[in-house]
Design a protein around this motif. Structure first.
Motif, PDB file in Angstrom:
ATOM      1  N   SER A 140      -3.041   8.896  -6.785  1.00  0.00           N
ATOM      2  CA  SER A 140      -3.886   9.902  -6.142  1.00  0.00           C
ATOM      3  C   SER A 140      -5.335   9.826  -6.597  1.00  0.00           C
ATOM      4  CB  SER A 140      -3.337  11.314  -6.428  1.00  0.00           C
ATOM      5  OG  SER A 140      -3.297  11.567  -7.826  1.00  0.00           O
ATOM      6  N   LYS A 141      -5.591   9.225  -7.776  1.00  0.00           N
ATOM      7  CA  LYS A 141      -6.957   9.093  -8.267  1.00  0.00           C
ATOM      8  C   LYS A 141      -7.697   8.011  -7.489  1.00  0.00           C
ATOM      9  CE  LYS A 141      -6.007  10.573 -13.025  1.00  0.00           C
ATOM     10  NZ  LYS A 141      -6.061  10.188 -14.469  1.00  0.00           N
ATOM     11  N   GLN A 142      -8.912   8.340  -7.062  1.00  0.00           N
ATOM     12  CA  GLN A 142      -9.688   7.427  -6.223  1.00  0.00           C
ATOM     13  C   GLN A 142      -9.996   6.120  -6.940  1.00  0.00           C
ATOM     14  OE1 GLN A 142     -10.347   8.103  -3.039  1.00  0.00           O
ATOM     15  NE2 GLN A 142     -11.345   6.116  -2.720  1.00  0.00           N
ATOM     16  N   ASP A 143     -10.289   6.179  -8.249  1.00  0.00           N
ATOM     17  CA  ASP A 143     -10.680   4.968  -8.971  1.00  0.00           C
ATOM     18  C   ASP A 143      -9.506   4.047  -9.294  1.00  0.00           C
ATOM     19  OD1 ASP A 143      -9.615   6.823 -10.708  1.00  0.00           O
ATOM     20  OD2 ASP A 143     -10.813   6.161 -12.421  1.00  0.00           O
ATOM     21  N   LEU A 144      -8.278   4.497  -9.016  1.00  0.00           N
ATOM     22  CA  LEU A 144      -7.094   3.670  -9.268  1.00  0.00           C
ATOM     23  C   LEU A 144      -6.476   3.108  -7.984  1.00  0.00           C
ATOM     24  CD1 LEU A 144      -5.228   5.694 -12.052  1.00  0.00           C
ATOM     25  CD2 LEU A 144      -6.597   3.626 -12.326  1.00  0.00           C
ATOM     26  N   LYS A 145      -7.034   3.467  -6.835  1.00  0.00           N
ATOM     27  CA  LYS A 145      -6.447   3.024  -5.579  1.00  0.00           C
ATOM     28  C   LYS A 145      -6.684   1.535  -5.364  1.00  0.00           C
ATOM     29  CE  LYS A 145      -6.705   7.493  -3.240  1.00  0.00           C
ATOM     30  NZ  LYS A 145      -7.250   8.273  -2.115  1.00  0.00           N
ATOM     31  N   PRO A 146      -5.642   0.785  -4.998  1.00  0.00           N
ATOM     32  CA  PRO A 146      -5.827  -0.641  -4.705  1.00  0.00           C
ATOM     33  C   PRO A 146      -6.518  -0.823  -3.361  1.00  0.00           C
ATOM     34  CG  PRO A 146      -3.557   0.007  -4.291  1.00  0.00           C
ATOM     35  CD  PRO A 146      -4.232   1.199  -4.887  1.00  0.00           C
ATOM     36  N   LEU A 147      -6.891  -2.043  -3.085  1.00  0.00           N
ATOM     37  CA  LEU A 147      -7.681  -2.340  -1.895  1.00  0.00           C
ATOM     38  C   LEU A 147      -6.956  -1.973  -0.607  1.00  0.00           C
ATOM     39  CD1 LEU A 147     -10.253  -3.597  -0.730  1.00  0.00           C
ATOM     40  CD2 LEU A 147      -9.117  -5.819  -0.809  1.00  0.00           C
ATOM     41  N   PHE A 150       0.818  -1.208   0.000  1.00  0.00           N
ATOM     42  CA  PHE A 150       0.000   0.000   0.000  1.00  0.00           C
ATOM     43  C   PHE A 150       0.858   1.267   0.000  1.00  0.00           C
ATOM     44  CE2 PHE A 150       1.007   0.036   4.449  1.00  0.00           C
ATOM     45  CZ  PHE A 150       0.926   1.365   4.834  1.00  0.00           C
ATOM     46  N   PHE A 151       2.115   1.168   0.456  1.00  0.00           N
ATOM     47  CA  PHE A 151       2.953   2.361   0.567  1.00  0.00           C
ATOM     48  C   PHE A 151       3.267   2.928  -0.814  1.00  0.00           C
ATOM     49  CE2 PHE A 151       7.075   4.545   1.142  1.00  0.00           C
ATOM     50  CZ  PHE A 151       6.666   5.492   2.072  1.00  0.00           C
ATOM     51  N   SER A 152       3.576   2.042  -1.772  1.00  0.00           N
ATOM     52  CA  SER A 152       3.846   2.523  -3.130  1.00  0.00           C
ATOM     53  C   SER A 152       2.622   3.190  -3.725  1.00  0.00           C
ATOM     54  CB  SER A 152       4.286   1.350  -4.027  1.00  0.00           C
ATOM     55  OG  SER A 152       5.500   0.796  -3.578  1.00  0.00           O
ATOM     56  N   ALA A 153       1.454   2.600  -3.476  1.00  0.00           N
ATOM     57  CA  ALA A 153       0.214   3.203  -3.980  1.00  0.00           C
ATOM     58  C   ALA A 153      -0.040   4.557  -3.325  1.00  0.00           C
ATOM     59  CB  ALA A 153      -0.955   2.257  -3.717  1.00  0.00           C
ATOM     60  N   MET A 154       0.312   4.674  -2.066  1.00  0.00           N
ATOM     61  CA  MET A 154       0.112   5.941  -1.363  1.00  0.00           C
ATOM     62  C   MET A 154       0.991   7.043  -1.957  1.00  0.00           C
ATOM     63  SD  MET A 154       0.049   6.470   2.760  1.00  0.00           S
ATOM     64  CE  MET A 154       1.705   5.823   2.963  1.00  0.00           C
ATOM     65  N   ILE A 155       2.136   6.673  -2.527  1.00  0.00           N
ATOM     66  CA  ILE A 155       3.052   7.652  -3.118  1.00  0.00           C
ATOM     67  C   ILE A 155       2.686   7.962  -4.561  1.00  0.00           C
ATOM     68  CG2 ILE A 155       5.459   8.079  -3.763  1.00  0.00           C
ATOM     69  CD1 ILE A 155       6.300   6.320  -1.449  1.00  0.00           C
ATOM     70  N   TYR A 156       2.358   6.909  -5.341  1.00  0.00           N
ATOM     71  CA  TYR A 156       2.214   7.062  -6.790  1.00  0.00           C
ATOM     72  C   TYR A 156       0.770   7.259  -7.265  1.00  0.00           C
ATOM     73  CZ  TYR A 156       6.899   4.999  -6.534  1.00  0.00           C
ATOM     74  OH  TYR A 156       8.202   4.726  -6.219  1.00  0.00           O
ATOM     75  N   LEU A 214      -4.739   0.312   0.029  1.00  0.00           N
ATOM     76  CA  LEU A 214      -4.720   1.754   0.272  1.00  0.00           C
ATOM     77  C   LEU A 214      -6.100   2.236   0.693  1.00  0.00           C
ATOM     78  CD1 LEU A 214      -3.250   4.431   0.255  1.00  0.00           C
ATOM     79  CD2 LEU A 214      -3.714   4.630  -2.192  1.00  0.00           C
ATOM     80  N   LEU A 215      -7.150   1.727   0.046  1.00  0.00           N
ATOM     81  CA  LEU A 215      -8.506   2.111   0.433  1.00  0.00           C
ATOM     82  C   LEU A 215      -8.796   1.717   1.879  1.00  0.00           C
ATOM     83  CD1 LEU A 215     -11.367   3.144  -0.416  1.00  0.00           C
ATOM     84  CD2 LEU A 215     -11.892   0.754  -0.948  1.00  0.00           C
ATOM     85  N   LEU A 216      -8.420   0.494   2.256  1.00  0.00           N
ATOM     86  CA  LEU A 216      -8.661   0.035   3.618  1.00  0.00           C
ATOM     87  C   LEU A 216      -7.837   0.820   4.620  1.00  0.00           C
ATOM     88  CD1 LEU A 216      -8.817  -3.829   3.032  1.00  0.00           C
ATOM     89  CD2 LEU A 216     -10.686  -2.200   3.180  1.00  0.00           C
ATOM     90  N   TYR A 217      -6.625   1.184   4.242  1.00  0.00           N
ATOM     91  CA  TYR A 217      -5.796   2.034   5.113  1.00  0.00           C
ATOM     92  C   TYR A 217      -6.488   3.372   5.362  1.00  0.00           C
ATOM     93  CZ  TYR A 217      -2.121   5.384   6.269  1.00  0.00           C
ATOM     94  OH  TYR A 217      -1.395   6.398   6.848  1.00  0.00           O
ATOM     95  N   GLU A 218      -7.022   3.962   4.305  1.00  0.00           N
ATOM     96  CA  GLU A 218      -7.715   5.242   4.464  1.00  0.00           C
ATOM     97  C   GLU A 218      -8.983   5.082   5.290  1.00  0.00           C
ATOM     98  OE1 GLU A 218      -8.292   6.568   0.482  1.00  0.00           O
ATOM     99  OE2 GLU A 218      -6.243   7.366   0.282  1.00  0.00           O
ATOM    100  N   MET A 219      -9.668   3.943   5.141  1.00  0.00           N
ATOM    101  CA  MET A 219     -10.860   3.691   5.946  1.00  0.00           C
ATOM    102  C   MET A 219     -10.515   3.589   7.427  1.00  0.00           C
ATOM    103  SD  MET A 219     -13.017   0.995   3.585  1.00  0.00           S
ATOM    104  CE  MET A 219     -14.257   0.812   4.881  1.00  0.00           C
ATOM    105  N   ILE A 220      -9.391   2.950   7.740  1.00  0.00           N
ATOM    106  CA  ILE A 220      -8.968   2.833   9.131  1.00  0.00           C
ATOM    107  C   ILE A 220      -8.623   4.200   9.703  1.00  0.00           C
ATOM    108  CG2 ILE A 220      -7.137   1.955  10.635  1.00  0.00           C
ATOM    109  CD1 ILE A 220      -7.067  -0.556   8.948  1.00  0.00           C
ATOM    110  N   VAL A 221      -7.882   5.006   8.930  1.00  0.00           N
ATOM    111  CA  VAL A 221      -7.471   6.325   9.396  1.00  0.00           C
ATOM    112  C   VAL A 221      -8.675   7.240   9.593  1.00  0.00           C
ATOM    113  CG1 VAL A 221      -6.189   8.407   8.762  1.00  0.00           C
ATOM    114  CG2 VAL A 221      -5.187   6.141   8.356  1.00  0.00           C
TER     115      VAL A 221
END
Length: 292
Positions: free
Chosen positions: A220-227, A212-218, A229-236
Motif C-alpha cells: 500500500s505504500k507508494q514508495d514500495l510499489k513495483p513498476l 502486479f496482483f500480489s503487489a496490489m494486495i500486499y 502496479l504503478l503502470l496499472y494505476e496510471m492506466i486506470v
C-alpha cells in the motif's frame, strides 16, 4: 516404398509448417507493433484511429510522460530488485530441491514430489495467503512479493527431469575422489546445466517482472510499489491525471497514447533481455522435458 514420395511429403510438411508458424508469429507480433506505433504517434492520428503498425506523426510525448512520472524511477528500482533477487533465490531453491529429487535412492522423494504436484492443482486461495503474509509481518514489504514464488512446481519438474538425464559417470568419478553431493552439484552439475538454468531463470524473471496482483494486495505504500502496479494505476487513472494538466502539457497526449506507452515501458526490459537467453531457451526446455 520409394524414397522420393517420402521426401516430397517432408518438403510439403516443412512448407506448410513454416507458413503456419509465420502466420502465428505475425498474429503475436502485429498487435505489439500496433501498440508501439500508438505510443509514438501524433495524438490526432491516435484519436482518429489512423495508426496501424507504422507510427503516424512521430513524437515521444506519451513515452516522456510515462518515463518522467515522479514515481517511475523508484518503482523501476523496486521491480529490478524483486526480479533480480527473486530470480536468483528462486533458481537456488529450485536447484536445491530438484537435485535430490532426481536421485532414485533418495528416501521419501516420491512423497515429497507428490506434495509439490498437489500444489499445482490446489491452492489455499487469496484470503489464506493474505493472512499468512500478514502473520509473517510481510505486509508493505518487498519480500512479500519474492518469497511466495520461490518454487514453481512446473519449473522444479523440468529441472528435475534435466538432472535425471545427465550421465551418471560424471558424478561417479567425483564420488570416487571423495567429493560430497554439494561439491558435485556446484562444481560439476551446474556448470553443464546452463541451458536449463537460463530457461527456468527466464520463467522466474518474467513472472516476477510482470506480477502486479500480489503487489496490489500486499503493498500500500507508494514508495514500495513495483513498476507493474504503478503502470496499472496510471492506466486506470489516465483520464483523471490528464484533466489535471495544463493545455500546453496536454499537447500530443491522449489516454490511448499513454496506455500504449505504459504497455511498451513495462514490456521493453524483458524484450531487451530475451535475445541474450534465446539460444538456451529451446534447448533447456527440450532437455528438461524428456528423460535422456
Amino acid at each position: 516404398m520409394s524414397v522420393k514420395p517420402v521426401l516430397r511429403k517432408i518438403e510439403w510438411f516443412s512448407i506448410i509448417n513454416g507458413l503456419f508458424l509465420s502466420v502465428l508469429g505475425l498474429v503475436c507480433v502485429l498487435p505489439f507493433l500496433h501498440v508501439a506505433s500508438k505510443a509514438v504517434s501524433d495524438d490526432t492520428a491516435v484519436v482518429a484511429g489512423r495508426v496501424g503498425i507504422i507510427p503516424n506523426g512521430f513524437q515521444l510525448d506519451a513515452m516522456r510522460y510515462v518515463l518522467l512520472e515522479s514515481s517511475f524511477l523508484n518503482s523501476f528500482r523496486n521491480s529490478v530488485f524483486i526480479t533480480v533477487v527473486g530470480t536468483l533465490l528462486a533458481l537456488l531453491v529450485t536447484v536445491m530441491a530438484s537435485y535430490p529429487l532426481s536421485k532414485p535412492g533418495f528416501k521419501g522423494g516420491k512423497s515429497i514430489l507428490m506434495l509439490y504436484v498437489f500444489t499445482m492443482l490446489f491452492s489455499g486461495g487469496i484470503i489464506p495467503n493474505y493472512m499468512l503474509i500478514k502473520g509473517l509481518g510481510l505486509l508493505d514489504n518487498l519480500w512479500a512479493l519474492i518469497l511466495p514464488s520461490l518454487i514453481v512446481p512446473f519449473n522444479l519438474l523440468v529441472m528435475k527431469t534435466f538432472f535425471e538425464g545427465l550421465p551418471e559417470s560424471l558424478e561417479e568419478s567425483a564420488k570416487m575422489d571423495g567429493a560430497s553431493y554439494i561439491r558435485i552439484l556446484f562444481s560439476i552439475v551446474l556448470p553443464i546445466s546452463l541451458p536449463v538454468l537460463a530457461t527456468i531463470g527466464l520463467f522466474y524473471g518474467v513472472g516476477y517482472w510482470n506480477s502486479f496482483f500480489s503487489a496490489m494486495i500486499y503493498i500500500s505504500k507508494q514508495d514500495l510499489k513495483p513498476l507493474q502496479l504503478l503502470l496499472y494505476e496510471m492506466i486506470v487513472n489516465t483520464e483523471t491525471d490528464l484533466n489535471q494538466l495544463s493545455p500546453d502539457q496536454l499537447m500530443n497526449l491522449t489516454s490511448e497514447g499513454i496506455k500504449a506507452a505504459t504497455i511498451i515501458s513495462s514490456a521493453l526490459p524483458i524484450i531487451i533481455v530475451y535475445p541474450f537467453l534465446q539460444k538456451y531457451f529451446v534447448k533447456g526446455l527440450t532437455l528438461g522435458s524428456v528423460k535422456g
